[in-house]
Write a protein that holds these residues in place. Structure first.
Motif, PDB file in Angstrom:
ATOM      1  N   LEU A 137      50.825 -12.375  -7.391  1.00 58.11           N
ATOM      2  CA  LEU A 137      49.398 -12.103  -7.262  1.00 58.11           C
ATOM      3  C   LEU A 137      49.129 -10.600  -7.308  1.00 58.11           C
ATOM      4  CD1 LEU A 137      48.570 -14.604  -4.362  1.00 58.11           C
ATOM      5  CD2 LEU A 137      48.190 -14.948  -6.815  1.00 58.11           C
ATOM      6  N   LYS A 138      47.994 -10.244  -7.871  1.00 58.67           N
ATOM      7  CA  LYS A 138      47.587  -8.841  -7.923  1.00 58.67           C
ATOM      8  C   LYS A 138      46.096  -8.739  -7.658  1.00 58.67           C
ATOM      9  CE  LYS A 138      51.078  -7.281 -11.289  1.00 58.67           C
ATOM     10  NZ  LYS A 138      51.283  -6.645 -12.621  1.00 58.67           N
ATOM     11  N   ILE A 139      45.700  -7.632  -7.034  1.00 55.14           N
ATOM     12  CA  ILE A 139      44.276  -7.375  -6.877  1.00 55.14           C
ATOM     13  C   ILE A 139      43.783  -6.609  -8.096  1.00 55.14           C
ATOM     14  CG2 ILE A 139      44.283  -7.417  -4.363  1.00 55.14           C
ATOM     15  CD1 ILE A 139      44.388  -4.393  -4.376  1.00 55.14           C
ATOM     16  N   LYS A 140      42.483  -6.659  -8.332  1.00 58.62           N
ATOM     17  CA  LYS A 140      41.923  -6.008  -9.504  1.00 58.62           C
ATOM     18  C   LYS A 140      41.974  -4.487  -9.352  1.00 58.62           C
ATOM     19  CE  LYS A 140      38.743  -9.827 -10.368  1.00 58.62           C
ATOM     20  NZ  LYS A 140      37.313 -10.244 -10.415  1.00 58.62           N
ATOM     21  N   PRO A 141      42.378  -3.769 -10.409  1.00 55.39           N
ATOM     22  CA  PRO A 141      42.360  -2.299 -10.354  1.00 55.39           C
ATOM     23  C   PRO A 141      40.923  -1.800 -10.438  1.00 55.39           C
ATOM     24  CG  PRO A 141      42.949  -3.018 -12.538  1.00 55.39           C
ATOM     25  CD  PRO A 141      42.848  -4.272 -11.705  1.00 55.39           C
ATOM     26  N   GLY A 142      40.760  -0.516 -10.424  1.00 58.27           N
ATOM     27  CA  GLY A 142      39.411   0.019 -10.587  1.00 58.27           C
ATOM     28  C   GLY A 142      39.062   1.117  -9.610  1.00 58.27           C
ATOM     29  N   LEU A 143      39.978   1.491  -8.712  1.00 57.71           N
ATOM     30  CA  LEU A 143      39.697   2.582  -7.790  1.00 57.71           C
ATOM     31  C   LEU A 143      39.746   3.910  -8.539  1.00 57.71           C
ATOM     32  CD1 LEU A 143      41.737   1.436  -4.669  1.00 57.71           C
ATOM     33  CD2 LEU A 143      39.291   1.246  -5.051  1.00 57.71           C
ATOM     34  N   ALA A 144      38.748   4.760  -8.292  1.00 56.14           N
ATOM     35  CA  ALA A 144      38.645   6.012  -9.042  1.00 56.14           C
ATOM     36  C   ALA A 144      39.641   7.056  -8.579  1.00 56.14           C
ATOM     37  CB  ALA A 144      37.228   6.563  -8.925  1.00 56.14           C
ATOM     38  N   GLY A 145      40.117   6.971  -7.371  1.00 53.21           N
ATOM     39  CA  GLY A 145      41.045   7.981  -6.860  1.00 53.21           C
ATOM     40  C   GLY A 145      41.305   7.786  -5.380  1.00 53.21           C
ATOM     41  N   PRO A 146      42.040   8.716  -4.762  1.00 56.87           N
ATOM     42  CA  PRO A 146      42.415   8.592  -3.352  1.00 56.87           C
ATOM     43  C   PRO A 146      41.240   8.423  -2.406  1.00 56.87           C
ATOM     44  CG  PRO A 146      43.658  10.349  -4.412  1.00 56.87           C
ATOM     45  CD  PRO A 146      42.605   9.919  -5.379  1.00 56.87           C
ATOM     46  N   GLU A 147      40.163   9.167  -2.613  1.00 58.09           N
ATOM     47  CA  GLU A 147      39.039   9.096  -1.686  1.00 58.09           C
ATOM     48  C   GLU A 147      38.387   7.719  -1.711  1.00 58.09           C
ATOM     49  OE1 GLU A 147      38.486  11.270   0.619  1.00 58.09           O
ATOM     50  OE2 GLU A 147      40.204  12.327  -0.249  1.00 58.09           O
ATOM     51  N   GLU A 148      38.251   7.141  -2.907  1.00 62.41           N
ATOM     52  CA  GLU A 148      37.692   5.789  -2.992  1.00 62.41           C
ATOM     53  C   GLU A 148      38.624   4.787  -2.327  1.00 62.41           C
ATOM     54  OE1 GLU A 148      36.042   2.517  -6.241  1.00 62.41           O
ATOM     55  OE2 GLU A 148      36.588   4.535  -6.914  1.00 62.41           O
ATOM     56  N   LEU A 149      39.937   5.003  -2.481  1.00 57.28           N
ATOM     57  CA  LEU A 149      40.919   4.141  -1.831  1.00 57.28           C
ATOM     58  C   LEU A 149      40.732   4.166  -0.319  1.00 57.28           C
ATOM     59  CD1 LEU A 149      43.564   2.496  -1.516  1.00 57.28           C
ATOM     60  CD2 LEU A 149      44.801   4.665  -1.721  1.00 57.28           C
ATOM     61  N   PHE A 150      40.627   5.361   0.248  1.00 53.66           N
ATOM     62  CA  PHE A 150      40.510   5.463   1.692  1.00 53.66           C
ATOM     63  C   PHE A 150      39.161   4.966   2.194  1.00 53.66           C
ATOM     64  CE2 PHE A 150      43.964   8.586   1.011  1.00 53.66           C
ATOM     65  CZ  PHE A 150      44.914   7.975   1.823  1.00 53.66           C
ATOM     66  N   ASP A 151      38.127   5.146   1.408  1.00 51.88           N
ATOM     67  CA  ASP A 151      36.821   4.608   1.807  1.00 51.88           C
ATOM     68  C   ASP A 151      36.863   3.085   1.861  1.00 51.88           C
ATOM     69  OD1 ASP A 151      35.742   7.101   1.999  1.00 51.88           O
ATOM     70  OD2 ASP A 151      34.731   7.075   0.049  1.00 51.88           O
ATOM     71  N   ARG A 152      37.442   2.486   0.833  1.00 50.24           N
ATOM     72  CA  ARG A 152      37.506   1.023   0.783  1.00 50.24           C
ATOM     73  C   ARG A 152      38.453   0.476   1.845  1.00 50.24           C
ATOM     74  NH1 ARG A 152      39.215  -2.530  -4.560  1.00 50.24           N
ATOM     75  NH2 ARG A 152      39.442  -4.541  -3.500  1.00 50.24           N
ATOM     76  N   ALA A 153      39.612   1.107   1.993  1.00 49.65           N
ATOM     77  CA  ALA A 153      40.578   0.652   2.996  1.00 49.65           C
ATOM     78  C   ALA A 153      40.017   0.834   4.400  1.00 49.65           C
ATOM     79  CB  ALA A 153      41.888   1.418   2.857  1.00 49.65           C
ATOM     80  N   GLY A 154      39.296   1.942   4.632  1.00 47.91           N
ATOM     81  CA  GLY A 154      38.701   2.175   5.943  1.00 47.91           C
ATOM     82  C   GLY A 154      37.685   1.112   6.305  1.00 47.91           C
ATOM     83  N   LEU A 155      36.903   0.689   5.328  1.00 47.40           N
ATOM     84  CA  LEU A 155      35.928  -0.369   5.561  1.00 47.40           C
ATOM     85  C   LEU A 155      36.622  -1.683   5.901  1.00 47.40           C
ATOM     86  CD1 LEU A 155      33.027  -1.408   5.561  1.00 47.40           C
ATOM     87  CD2 LEU A 155      33.222  -1.752   3.088  1.00 47.40           C
ATOM     88  N   LEU A 156      37.689  -2.002   5.154  1.00 45.86           N
ATOM     89  CA  LEU A 156      38.440  -3.228   5.426  1.00 45.86           C
ATOM     90  C   LEU A 156      39.044  -3.211   6.832  1.00 45.86           C
ATOM     91  CD1 LEU A 156      40.293  -3.648   2.005  1.00 45.86           C
ATOM     92  CD2 LEU A 156      38.425  -5.075   2.872  1.00 45.86           C
ATOM     93  N   MET A 157      39.612  -2.073   7.223  1.00 43.66           N
ATOM     94  CA  MET A 157      40.223  -1.964   8.544  1.00 43.66           C
ATOM     95  C   MET A 157      39.162  -2.099   9.632  1.00 43.66           C
ATOM     96  SD  MET A 157      43.629  -1.168   8.155  1.00 43.66           S
ATOM     97  CE  MET A 157      44.314   0.184   9.094  1.00 43.66           C
ATOM     98  N   ALA A 158      37.993  -1.522   9.413  1.00 41.47           N
ATOM     99  CA  ALA A 158      36.914  -1.626  10.395  1.00 41.47           C
ATOM    100  C   ALA A 158      36.469  -3.072  10.572  1.00 41.47           C
ATOM    101  CB  ALA A 158      35.733  -0.754   9.973  1.00 41.47           C
ATOM    102  N   GLN A 159      36.593  -3.870   9.506  1.00 41.33           N
ATOM    103  CA  GLN A 159      36.227  -5.286   9.556  1.00 41.33           C
ATOM    104  C   GLN A 159      37.403  -6.168   9.993  1.00 41.33           C
ATOM    105  OE1 GLN A 159      34.936  -5.804   5.484  1.00 41.33           O
ATOM    106  NE2 GLN A 159      32.826  -5.246   5.966  1.00 41.33           N
ATOM    107  N   LYS A 160      38.514  -5.556  10.373  1.00 43.34           N
ATOM    108  CA  LYS A 160      39.735  -6.263  10.791  1.00 43.34           C
ATOM    109  C   LYS A 160      40.325  -7.104   9.664  1.00 43.34           C
ATOM    110  CE  LYS A 160      38.513  -6.424  15.690  1.00 43.34           C
ATOM    111  NZ  LYS A 160      38.372  -7.266  16.891  1.00 43.34           N
ATOM    112  N   ARG A 161      40.109  -6.681   8.442  1.00 41.62           N
ATOM    113  CA  ARG A 161      40.674  -7.373   7.278  1.00 41.62           C
ATOM    114  C   ARG A 161      41.977  -6.663   6.898  1.00 41.62           C
ATOM    115  NH1 ARG A 161      35.410  -7.761   3.465  1.00 41.62           N
ATOM    116  NH2 ARG A 161      36.928  -8.638   1.995  1.00 41.62           N
TER     117      ARG A 161
END
Length: 376
Positions: A137-161
């Motif tokens: 299994l793979k997730i869809k690519p499309g992150l523009a760079g490190p900052e977008e990665l951390f923004d998205r990951a931070g949101l997921l962590m805040a939601q306990k995902r």
């Protein structure tokens, strides 16, 4: 004087709506549907789309986190990667210590190529003789760079995902030259999943990419702490979190103003959960503040209440039906429908609801009430 015949017809016409709300939570119906969809998964000739649709319809009504985890596992089995991550995180939030949920999590993480999958313990569910062979299994690519990665990951962590966050980090760490922060975030996500050895390995990678001693020293301490932790122990569900079979005690009330009077109702109820989503109880209360003493006094009744969770949150919408004897010189039988919202805390819930009397002396006079329920 109100027409008693019309009131009774109106009250009982609300019963079909009430039964429609509770009907999906019948244990016998749940078992039959679950047996059917499991048989479809194990039958190679079954249609993948039909099976997923049946699971989707069932899991949306089932409160058992193991069923939600099973749905995620089946989505992964049919290659629906991101949908599987969403639902396995739902299962982890609802049943973090359920070994069946952990089994499904382990299988999905391994399918995503996350080494933590082999570390997380779990128990093979009864309906399986052996683990299903999930595709890569793979997730869809499309992150523009490190900052977008951390923004998205931070949101997921805040939601306990945490499962989705771990997969996101695993898919992106190593793509950037300066990726030390990525491995640090990856370690935290793995730690939250209980994969302490895999988290320590991510911290070690973080240390190897760091050139500053100020960062290396606390990172080394964090790694040693992770390696010293014992592996979590999981069982079949978490009795303190589950509702079926548990007893409840509620205390609450309402205050309303009518002319120069301040009317109040104190309500209590004691009962038991018949299923994860349905409880029944006996009610006892007191109504007071009315200038006419005939409307002050004890209330007695019976209530059935259903709840349906709102996604990842601790909130649930509720619908209750109550038959109650109220103090009044006449029309002292009332049938009440009560839609509401509850915030579940594990050991109890804060409940807010709207009482809509369909018969009795207070017919057509809605009242907002609130209280707290303890589950034991």
């Amino acid at each position: 004087m109100k027409n008693p015949g019309r009131r009774k017809i109106f009250a009982f016409s609300a019963l079909p709506l009430f039964l429609v709300f509770f009907a999906p939570f019948s244990p016998a119906k749940e078992d039959a549907v679950l047996k059917e969809v499991r048989a479809a998964v194990l039958n190679p000739a079954s249609s993948a789309s039909d099976t997923v649709l049946k699971y989707s319809e069932f899991s949306g009504k089932a409160a058992d986190p193991a069923v939600t985890g099973e749905y995620a596992y089946i989505l992964g089995y049919y290659g629906l990667a991101e949908e599987a991550l969403y639902h396995i995180d739902r299962a982890l939030i609802a049943g973090p210590y359920d070994c069946r949920v952990r089994f499904y999590l382990s299988g999905l993480l391994s399918a995503f190529g996350v080494p933590a999958g082999a570390e997380i313990s779990g128990c093979l569910p009864d309906w399986l003789k052996e683990p299903l062979k999930l595709p890569a299994l793979k997730i869809k690519p499309g992150l523009a760079g490190p900052e977008e990665l951390f923004d998205r990951a931070g949101l997921l962590m805040a939601q306990k995902r945490y499962a989705e966050a771990a997969v996101l980090f695993a898919a992106n760490c190593g793509k950037e030259a300066d990726n030390r922060r990525c491995y640090g975030g990856y370690a935290i996500a793995l730690e939250k999943l209980g994969a302490y050895k895999a988290a320590a390995a991510a911290v070690e990678k973080d240390i190897s990419l760091s050139s500053g001693e100020e960062h290396k020293k606390p990172a080394e301490t964090y790694k040693e702490e992770l390696l010293a932790r014992p592996s979590p122990v999981y069982g079949e569900g978490s009795p303190k979190k589950r509702l079926k079979g548990r007893y409840l005690a509620y205390l609450g009330g309402s205050v309303t103003h009518f002319g120069s009077s301040t009317l109040y109702n104190l309500n209590s109820r004691a009962g038991k959960f018949i299923t994860e989503k349905l409880d029944v109880s006996a009610d006892f209360g007191w109504s007071g503040g009315n200038e006419d003493p005939d409307y002050n006094g004890f209330t007695l009744g019976l209530t059935a209440r259903g709840n349906a969770s709102l996604g990842h949150s601790a909130f649930s919408v509720t619908l209750a039906g109550k038959a109650e004897r109220i103090p009044a010189p006449e029309d002292n039988f009332s049938f009440i429908i009560s839609p509401g919202l509850s915030y579940f805390t594990g050991g109890g819930s804060v409940d807010v609801y709207l009482d809509l009397p369909l018969s009795g002396a207070y017919e057509g006079s809605p009242v907002v009430a609130a209280g707290y329920t303890v589950y034991f």
